[in-house]
Design a protein around this motif. Structure first.
Motif, PDB file in Angstrom:
ATOM      1  N   LEU A 169      -8.890  10.466  11.077  1.00 52.70           N
ATOM      2  CA  LEU A 169      -8.531   9.795  11.421  1.00 52.70           C
ATOM      3  C   LEU A 169      -7.718   8.790  10.527  1.00 52.70           C
ATOM      4  N   LEU A 170      -8.414   8.288   9.646  1.00 55.19           N
ATOM      5  CA  LEU A 170      -8.135   7.616   8.211  1.00 55.19           C
ATOM      6  C   LEU A 170      -7.554   8.003   7.630  1.00 55.19           C
ATOM      7  N   THR A 171      -8.014   9.345   7.198  1.00 57.49           N
ATOM      8  CA  THR A 171      -6.690   9.958   5.670  1.00 57.49           C
ATOM      9  C   THR A 171      -5.647  10.711   6.461  1.00 57.49           C
ATOM     10  N   GLY A 172      -5.933  10.964   8.518  1.00 61.40           N
ATOM     11  CA  GLY A 172      -4.604  12.058   8.605  1.00 61.40           C
ATOM     12  C   GLY A 172      -4.308  11.165   9.719  1.00 61.40           C
ATOM     13  N   PHE A 173      -4.191   9.683   9.744  1.00 55.87           N
ATOM     14  CA  PHE A 173      -3.134   9.550  10.831  1.00 55.87           C
ATOM     15  C   PHE A 173      -3.175   7.849  10.450  1.00 55.87           C
ATOM     16  N   LEU A 174      -4.186   7.647  10.324  1.00 58.54           N
ATOM     17  CA  LEU A 174      -4.089   5.228   9.794  1.00 58.54           C
ATOM     18  C   LEU A 174      -3.898   5.345   8.728  1.00 58.54           C
ATOM     19  N   THR A 175      -3.604   5.560   8.231  1.00 60.71           N
ATOM     20  CA  THR A 175      -2.911   5.865   6.462  1.00 60.71           C
ATOM     21  C   THR A 175      -1.685   6.368   5.952  1.00 60.71           C
ATOM     22  N   LEU A 223      -0.819  15.503   1.302  1.00 61.38           N
ATOM     23  CA  LEU A 223      -0.185  14.558   1.848  1.00 61.38           C
ATOM     24  C   LEU A 223      -0.121  13.850   1.212  1.00 61.38           C
ATOM     25  N   TYR A 224       1.434  13.399   1.323  1.00 61.90           N
ATOM     26  CA  TYR A 224       2.358  12.404   0.282  1.00 61.90           C
ATOM     27  C   TYR A 224       1.170  10.809   0.451  1.00 61.90           C
ATOM     28  N   TRP A 225       1.319  10.123   1.480  1.00 64.35           N
ATOM     29  CA  TRP A 225       0.744   9.531   1.666  1.00 64.35           C
ATOM     30  C   TRP A 225      -0.394   8.676   0.711  1.00 64.35           C
ATOM     31  N   PHE A 226      -1.413   9.585   0.522  1.00 70.78           N
ATOM     32  CA  PHE A 226      -1.952   9.746  -0.284  1.00 70.78           C
ATOM     33  C   PHE A 226      -2.510  10.370  -1.804  1.00 70.78           C
ATOM     34  N   MET A 232       4.414   0.188   4.569  1.00 71.76           N
ATOM     35  CA  MET A 232       4.966  -0.091   4.150  1.00 71.76           C
ATOM     36  C   MET A 232       6.191  -0.186   3.337  1.00 71.76           C
ATOM     37  N   ILE A 233       5.906   0.892   3.429  1.00 68.83           N
ATOM     38  CA  ILE A 233       7.315   1.418   3.099  1.00 68.83           C
ATOM     39  C   ILE A 233       8.586   0.940   3.786  1.00 68.83           C
ATOM     40  N   ARG A 234       8.577   0.760   4.642  1.00 67.14           N
ATOM     41  CA  ARG A 234       9.615  -0.325   6.190  1.00 67.14           C
ATOM     42  C   ARG A 234      10.167  -1.576   4.879  1.00 67.14           C
ATOM     43  N   ARG A 235       8.486  -1.768   4.471  1.00 63.11           N
ATOM     44  CA  ARG A 235       8.763  -3.471   3.745  1.00 63.11           C
ATOM     45  C   ARG A 235       9.126  -3.522   2.807  1.00 63.11           C
ATOM     46  N   LEU A 279       7.918  -2.014   0.044  1.00 61.57           N
ATOM     47  CA  LEU A 279       7.040  -1.156  -1.400  1.00 61.57           C
ATOM     48  C   LEU A 279       7.377   0.201  -1.559  1.00 61.57           C
ATOM     49  N   GLU A 280       7.272   0.547  -3.284  1.00 65.30           N
ATOM     50  CA  GLU A 280       7.552   1.610  -3.251  1.00 65.30           C
ATOM     51  C   GLU A 280       6.369   2.946  -3.036  1.00 65.30           C
ATOM     52  N   HIS A 281       7.272   3.966  -3.298  1.00 61.76           N
ATOM     53  CA  HIS A 281       6.783   5.247  -3.123  1.00 61.76           C
ATOM     54  C   HIS A 281       5.063   4.901  -3.410  1.00 61.76           C
ATOM     55  N   GLY A 282       5.560   4.861  -4.690  1.00 65.77           N
ATOM     56  CA  GLY A 282       3.490   4.468  -5.658  1.00 65.77           C
ATOM     57  C   GLY A 282       3.128   3.885  -5.578  1.00 65.77           C
ATOM     58  N   VAL A 283       3.268   2.907  -5.207  1.00 64.12           N
ATOM     59  CA  VAL A 283       2.102   1.495  -5.354  1.00 64.12           C
ATOM     60  C   VAL A 283       1.672   1.129  -3.369  1.00 64.12           C
ATOM     61  N   ALA A 284       2.336   2.116  -2.360  1.00 67.68           N
ATOM     62  CA  ALA A 284       2.096   2.197  -1.426  1.00 67.68           C
ATOM     63  C   ALA A 284       1.630   3.235  -1.561  1.00 67.68           C
ATOM     64  N   VAL A 285       1.056   4.634  -1.822  1.00 70.85           N
ATOM     65  CA  VAL A 285       0.612   5.645  -1.779  1.00 70.85           C
ATOM     66  C   VAL A 285      -1.131   5.158  -2.755  1.00 70.85           C
ATOM     67  N   TYR A 286      -0.645   4.789  -3.463  1.00 69.85           N
ATOM     68  CA  TYR A 286      -1.930   3.846  -4.680  1.00 69.85           C
ATOM     69  C   TYR A 286      -2.505   3.000  -2.920  1.00 69.85           C
ATOM     70  N   TYR A 287      -2.424   2.269  -3.034  1.00 66.94           N
ATOM     71  CA  TYR A 287      -2.859   0.846  -1.853  1.00 66.94           C
ATOM     72  C   TYR A 287      -3.545   2.524  -0.695  1.00 66.94           C
ATOM     73  N   ASN A 288      -3.155   3.290  -0.360  1.00 67.55           N
ATOM     74  CA  ASN A 288      -4.036   3.805   0.556  1.00 67.55           C
ATOM     75  C   ASN A 288      -4.993   5.214   0.466  1.00 67.55           C
ATOM     76  N   ARG A 289      -4.927   4.605  -1.120  1.00 69.16           N
ATOM     77  CA  ARG A 289      -6.289   5.927  -2.536  1.00 69.16           C
ATOM     78  C   ARG A 289      -6.909   4.621  -2.124  1.00 69.16           C
ATOM     79  N   LYS A 290      -7.497   3.531  -2.268  1.00 70.79           N
ATOM     80  CA  LYS A 290      -8.375   2.725  -2.863  1.00 70.79           C
ATOM     81  C   LYS A 290      -8.353   1.723  -1.117  1.00 70.79           C
TER      82      LYS A 290
END
Length: 220
Positions: free
Chosen positions: A19-25, A93-96, A32-35, A37-48
């Motif tokens: 649920l966390l990796t496939g939907f919530l993040t 899975l481009y979001w993380f 984050m993108i709508r607000r 943030l750059e793609h790489g920044v959003a991805v890195y936050y999600n990884r952490k």
């Protein structure tokens, strides 16, 4: 022997991770993108975020609810395969996930191997759990701070200081002086990577070796 209770708990935790990796993040990435943030920044936050709320959370839970590391090891292996397949197929899975590395696969492998090795060598689940907590929570703290400061994946001693301030109390609370010493040294080690050997490998490996040595020194 594996109990039915352990299986139920493992399935519930596995479902949470999916649920966390496939939907919530994924939803968080969109936010984050709508607000702005750059793609790489959003991805890195999600990884952490995944580090903490998947790897870290389950590592804290495992010693209380599992009799052996077998089931956590099996599910960690399944997750390693699941995170590797998108790299193999090119359908990330481009979001993380990122095309530059497969460090999240290293994370899953080392989570399972680290937990199992420390647990089996000592008979104490916390000798397996604490190294992967350092990897999961400690490394995430460095990532959150560095991402906020530099907006990219990089190393900074400020991040390592934040890791030390977070993991030393955790290490001390769980395994006393050896835990605190291991946390402080791992916070230094995290700063360095050696090719494909990233901090997901060096941190838990170093932590386990230190804990094994230090417990003999302090007669624990």
């Amino acid at each position: 022997m594996i109990s039915f209770r352990e299986i139920i708990i493992a399935v519930a935790l596995f479902a949470w991770i999916l649920l966390l990796t496939g939907f919530l993040t994924r939803k968080l990435y969109d936010l984050m993108i709508r607000r702005g943030l750059e793609h790489g920044v959003a991805v890195y936050y999600n990884r952490k975020i995944i580090h903490v709320f998947a790897g870290g959370l389950v590592a804290f839970i495992a010693p209380f609810y599992f009799e052996t590391p077998l089931i956590p090891l099996i599910f960690a292996a399944i997750l390693a395969v699941m995170t590797y397949i998108p790299h193999k197929t090119g359908k990330l899975l481009y979001w993380f996930q990122v095309p530059d590395n497969a460090y999240e696969v290293h994370f899953c492998i080392m989570w399972g191997v680290g937990l199992t090795t420390g647990w089996l060598l000592t008979g104490n689940a916390w000798f397996g759990a604490l190294p992967v907590i350092f990897m999961s929570v400690g490394d995430a703290v460095t990532g959150f701070l560095r991402n906020a400061m530099f907006k990219r994946r990089t190393k900074s001693w400020w991040g390592n200081l934040a890791m030390a301030l977070t993991t030393i109390p955790i290490g001390a609370a769980i395994l006393g002086i050896p835990g605190a010493i291991a946390a402080s040294i791992c916070s230094f080690i995290e700063h360095y990577e050696f090719g494909v050997i990233d901090d997901n490998i060096t941190v838990p490996s170093t932590a386990l070796l230190l804990l094994l040595a230090l417990t003999h020194i302090f007669n624990l």
